[in-house]
Design a protein around this motif. Structure first.
Motif, PDB file in Angstrom:
ATOM      1  N   ALA A  36       0.837  -1.209   0.000  1.00 38.59           N
ATOM      2  CA  ALA A  36       0.000   0.000   0.000  1.00 38.59           C
ATOM      3  C   ALA A  36       0.869   1.256   0.000  1.00 38.59           C
ATOM      4  O   ALA A  36       0.583   2.218  -0.718  1.00 38.59           O
ATOM      5  N   LEU A  37       1.934   1.236   0.786  1.00 34.29           N
ATOM      6  CA  LEU A  37       2.847   2.385   0.805  1.00 34.29           C
ATOM      7  C   LEU A  37       3.514   2.578  -0.558  1.00 34.29           C
ATOM      8  O   LEU A  37       3.657   3.708  -1.034  1.00 34.29           O
ATOM      9  N   ASP A  38       3.906   1.469  -1.192  1.00 36.20           N
ATOM     10  CA  ASP A  38       4.502   1.549  -2.531  1.00 36.20           C
ATOM     11  C   ASP A  38       3.514   2.120  -3.537  1.00 36.20           C
ATOM     12  O   ASP A  38       3.881   2.933  -4.394  1.00 36.20           O
ATOM     13  N   ILE A  39       2.268   1.703  -3.431  1.00 39.71           N
ATOM     14  CA  ILE A  39       1.235   2.182  -4.355  1.00 39.71           C
ATOM     15  C   ILE A  39       1.015   3.679  -4.179  1.00 39.71           C
ATOM     16  O   ILE A  39       0.938   4.418  -5.160  1.00 39.71           O
ATOM     17  N   VAL A  40       0.943   4.131  -2.931  1.00 40.23           N
ATOM     18  CA  VAL A  40       0.746   5.565  -2.689  1.00 40.23           C
ATOM     19  C   VAL A  40       1.932   6.354  -3.243  1.00 40.23           C
ATOM     20  O   VAL A  40       1.757   7.381  -3.904  1.00 40.23           O
ATOM     21  N   GLN A  41       3.130   5.857  -3.002  1.00 43.13           N
ATOM     22  CA  GLN A  41       4.321   6.533  -3.520  1.00 43.13           C
ATOM     23  C   GLN A  41       4.293   6.588  -5.045  1.00 43.13           C
ATOM     24  O   GLN A  41       4.558   7.635  -5.645  1.00 43.13           O
ATOM     25  N   ASP A  42       3.933   5.481  -5.665  1.00 46.87           N
ATOM     26  CA  ASP A  42       3.849   5.432  -7.126  1.00 46.87           C
ATOM     27  C   ASP A  42       2.757   6.376  -7.641  1.00 46.87           C
ATOM     28  O   ASP A  42       2.928   7.076  -8.641  1.00 46.87           O
ATOM     29  N   ALA A  43       1.622   6.418  -6.927  1.00 43.38           N
ATOM     30  CA  ALA A  43       0.519   7.298  -7.317  1.00 43.38           C
ATOM     31  C   ALA A  43       0.924   8.766  -7.214  1.00 43.38           C
ATOM     32  O   ALA A  43       0.567   9.584  -8.068  1.00 43.38           O
ATOM     33  N   ILE A  44       1.681   9.105  -6.170  1.00 40.72           N
ATOM     34  CA  ILE A  44       2.151  10.483  -6.018  1.00 40.72           C
ATOM     35  C   ILE A  44       3.057  10.853  -7.191  1.00 40.72           C
ATOM     36  O   ILE A  44       2.926  11.926  -7.781  1.00 40.72           O
ATOM     37  N   HIS A  45       3.943   9.940  -7.531  1.00 43.79           N
ATOM     38  CA  HIS A  45       4.838  10.172  -8.672  1.00 43.79           C
ATOM     39  C   HIS A  45       4.027  10.380  -9.961  1.00 43.79           C
ATOM     40  O   HIS A  45       4.276  11.326 -10.723  1.00 43.79           O
ATOM     41  N   LYS A  46       3.070   9.503 -10.195  1.00 39.21           N
ATOM     42  CA  LYS A  46       2.229   9.615 -11.394  1.00 39.21           C
ATOM     43  C   LYS A  46       1.458  10.936 -11.402  1.00 39.21           C
ATOM     44  O   LYS A  46       1.303  11.558 -12.456  1.00 39.21           O
ATOM     45  N   ALA A  47       0.980  11.342 -10.237  1.00 36.65           N
ATOM     46  CA  ALA A  47       0.217  12.591 -10.147  1.00 36.65           C
ATOM     47  C   ALA A  47       1.093  13.779 -10.536  1.00 36.65           C
ATOM     48  O   ALA A  47       0.669  14.655 -11.301  1.00 36.65           O
ATOM     49  N   PHE A  48       2.305  13.814 -10.020  1.00 37.48           N
ATOM     50  CA  PHE A  48       3.202  14.924 -10.363  1.00 37.48           C
ATOM     51  C   PHE A  48       3.588  14.896 -11.838  1.00 37.48           C
ATOM     52  O   PHE A  48       3.720  15.943 -12.468  1.00 37.48           O
ATOM     53  N   MET A  49       3.737  13.709 -12.391  1.00 33.87           N
ATOM     54  CA  MET A  49       4.122  13.597 -13.802  1.00 33.87           C
ATOM     55  C   MET A  49       2.989  14.025 -14.741  1.00 33.87           C
ATOM     56  O   MET A  49       3.240  14.458 -15.863  1.00 33.87           O
ATOM     57  N   SER A  50       1.747  13.899 -14.284  1.00 31.49           N
ATOM     58  CA  SER A  50       0.616  14.217 -15.164  1.00 31.49           C
ATOM     59  C   SER A  50      -0.222  15.390 -14.664  1.00 31.49           C
ATOM     60  O   SER A  50      -1.358  15.568 -15.105  1.00 31.49           O
ATOM     61  N   ILE A  51       0.321  16.194 -13.763  1.00 35.15           N
ATOM     62  CA  ILE A  51      -0.438  17.302 -13.172  1.00 35.15           C
ATOM     63  C   ILE A  51      -0.939  18.285 -14.233  1.00 35.15           C
ATOM     64  O   ILE A  51      -2.005  18.872 -14.087  1.00 35.15           O
ATOM     65  N   GLU A  52      -0.200  18.441 -15.307  1.00 29.68           N
ATOM     66  CA  GLU A  52      -0.605  19.378 -16.357  1.00 29.68           C
ATOM     67  C   GLU A  52      -1.886  18.925 -17.070  1.00 29.68           C
ATOM     68  O   GLU A  52      -2.558  19.725 -17.705  1.00 29.68           O
ATOM     69  N   ASN A  53      -2.223  17.633 -16.955  1.00 23.82           N
ATOM     70  CA  ASN A  53      -3.436  17.114 -17.597  1.00 23.82           C
ATOM     71  C   ASN A  53      -4.703  17.419 -16.801  1.00 23.82           C
ATOM     72  O   ASN A  53      -5.804  17.239 -17.315  1.00 23.82           O
ATOM     73  N   LEU A  54      -4.533  17.859 -15.560  1.00 26.75           N
ATOM     74  CA  LEU A  54      -5.691  18.171 -14.716  1.00 26.75           C
ATOM     75  C   LEU A  54      -6.370  19.429 -15.243  1.00 26.75           C
ATOM     76  O   LEU A  54      -5.756  20.475 -15.363  1.00 26.75           O
ATOM     77  N   LYS A  55      -7.631  19.302 -15.556  1.00 24.80           N
ATOM     78  CA  LYS A  55      -8.361  20.424 -16.154  1.00 24.80           C
ATOM     79  C   LYS A  55      -9.092  21.260 -15.106  1.00 24.80           C
ATOM     80  O   LYS A  55      -9.257  22.442 -15.250  1.00 24.80           O
ATOM     81  N   ASN A  56      -9.539  20.613 -14.023  1.00 21.71           N
ATOM     82  CA  ASN A  56     -10.330  21.305 -13.006  1.00 21.71           C
ATOM     83  C   ASN A  56      -9.682  21.089 -11.640  1.00 21.71           C
ATOM     84  O   ASN A  56      -9.733  19.983 -11.104  1.00 21.71           O
ATOM     85  N   THR A  57      -9.117  22.129 -11.073  1.00 22.95           N
ATOM     86  CA  THR A  57      -8.454  21.991  -9.773  1.00 22.95           C
ATOM     87  C   THR A  57      -9.447  21.670  -8.658  1.00 22.95           C
ATOM     88  O   THR A  57      -9.059  21.165  -7.617  1.00 22.95           O
ATOM     89  N   GLY A  58     -10.709  21.921  -8.885  1.00 20.19           N
ATOM     90  CA  GLY A  58     -11.730  21.595  -7.896  1.00 20.19           C
ATOM     91  C   GLY A  58     -11.895  20.099  -7.700  1.00 20.19           C
ATOM     92  O   GLY A  58     -12.381  19.650  -6.674  1.00 20.19           O
ATOM     93  N   SER A  59     -11.483  19.317  -8.680  1.00 18.13           N
ATOM     94  CA  SER A  59     -11.599  17.866  -8.572  1.00 18.13           C
ATOM     95  C   SER A  59     -10.244  17.221  -8.331  1.00 18.13           C
ATOM     96  O   SER A  59     -10.043  16.050  -8.626  1.00 18.13           O
ATOM     97  N   LEU A  60      -9.296  17.963  -7.781  1.00 19.24           N
ATOM     98  CA  LEU A  60      -7.944  17.466  -7.543  1.00 19.24           C
ATOM     99  C   LEU A  60      -7.934  16.220  -6.665  1.00 19.24           C
ATOM    100  O   LEU A  60      -7.274  15.227  -6.975  1.00 19.24           O
ATOM    101  N   LYS A  61      -8.686  16.250  -5.578  1.00 12.00           N
ATOM    102  CA  LYS A  61      -8.712  15.103  -4.661  1.00 12.00           C
ATOM    103  C   LYS A  61      -9.263  13.865  -5.363  1.00 12.00           C
ATOM    104  O   LYS A  61      -8.676  12.777  -5.264  1.00 12.00           O
ATOM    105  N   SER A  62     -10.362  14.007  -6.054  1.00  6.37           N
ATOM    106  CA  SER A  62     -10.941  12.866  -6.775  1.00  6.37           C
ATOM    107  C   SER A  62      -9.985  12.355  -7.841  1.00  6.37           C
ATOM    108  O   SER A  62      -9.839  11.149  -8.038  1.00  6.37           O
TER     109      SER A  62
END
Length: 170
Positions: A36-62
């Motif tokens: 689970a810790l590895d998955i969260v770490q990997d997810a954080i990495h993926k999120a930072f790598m694709s942050i520019e694809n986020l269109k609505n900051t209001g749905s950041l958590k989702s």
């Protein structure tokens, strides 16, 4: 460049505020602390790598939780293997026949549910997410989420009553 830094700061804030929920979400899929810790770490990495694809900051958590779900499912697909348990782990997982704890029965019954029901119940009742948020996180239709949640609760109720009946026979 300013927009990128602002998004990164918002993502850092989201991760910080939801770190325990993110871990529990990943854990609900893999049921292993290290994974689970590895998955969260990997997810954080993926999120930072694709942050520019986020269109609505209001749905950041989702959006971030959806990355965790996807990363968890990818991990499970890659890990299709049987894990052997030693005697100590078996004693923790299988309580003695004299012990009867409702919470353990609930956890066991919940773990027996198919993933599509289990994760909905966990997100709704243990993570206290609204049905609309769950639909967004899982990228599912709102009515599908409602139907599966209802079906999952019915199956959980049946599992719990079957366990109660088995316990009474002992």
């Amino acid at each position: 460049m300013k927009v990128g830094r602002k998004l990164e700061k918002l993502l850092i804030q989201c991760i910080t505020e939801n770190q325990e929920r993110a871990y529990r979400l990943a854990y609900s899929y893999v049921r292993n602390k290290e994974d689970a810790l590895d998955i969260v770490q990997d997810a954080i990495h993926k999120a930072f790598m694709s942050i520019e694809n986020l269109k609505n900051t209001g749905s950041l958590k989702s959006w971030f939780f959806r990355i965790i779900v996807t990363t968890s499912l990818d991990f499970i697909r890659k890990q299709k293997k049987v894990q052997l348990m030693d005697e100590e782990k078996l004693e923790v997982v299988l309580p003695s026949s004299q012990d009867h704890y409702t919470d353990l029965d609930l956890a066991r019954s919940l773990n027996e549910l198919p993933d599509k029901y289990r994760i909905l119940i966990i997100l709704r009742f243990f993570e206290d997410m609204k049905i609309e948020e769950i639909a967004e996180v899982l990228n599912e239709n709102l009515n599908t989420v409602k139907t599966r949640l209802y079906q999952g609760l019915q199956k959980l109720r049946v599992n719990m009553s079957e366990e109660d009946q088995e316990e009474e026979k002992r």
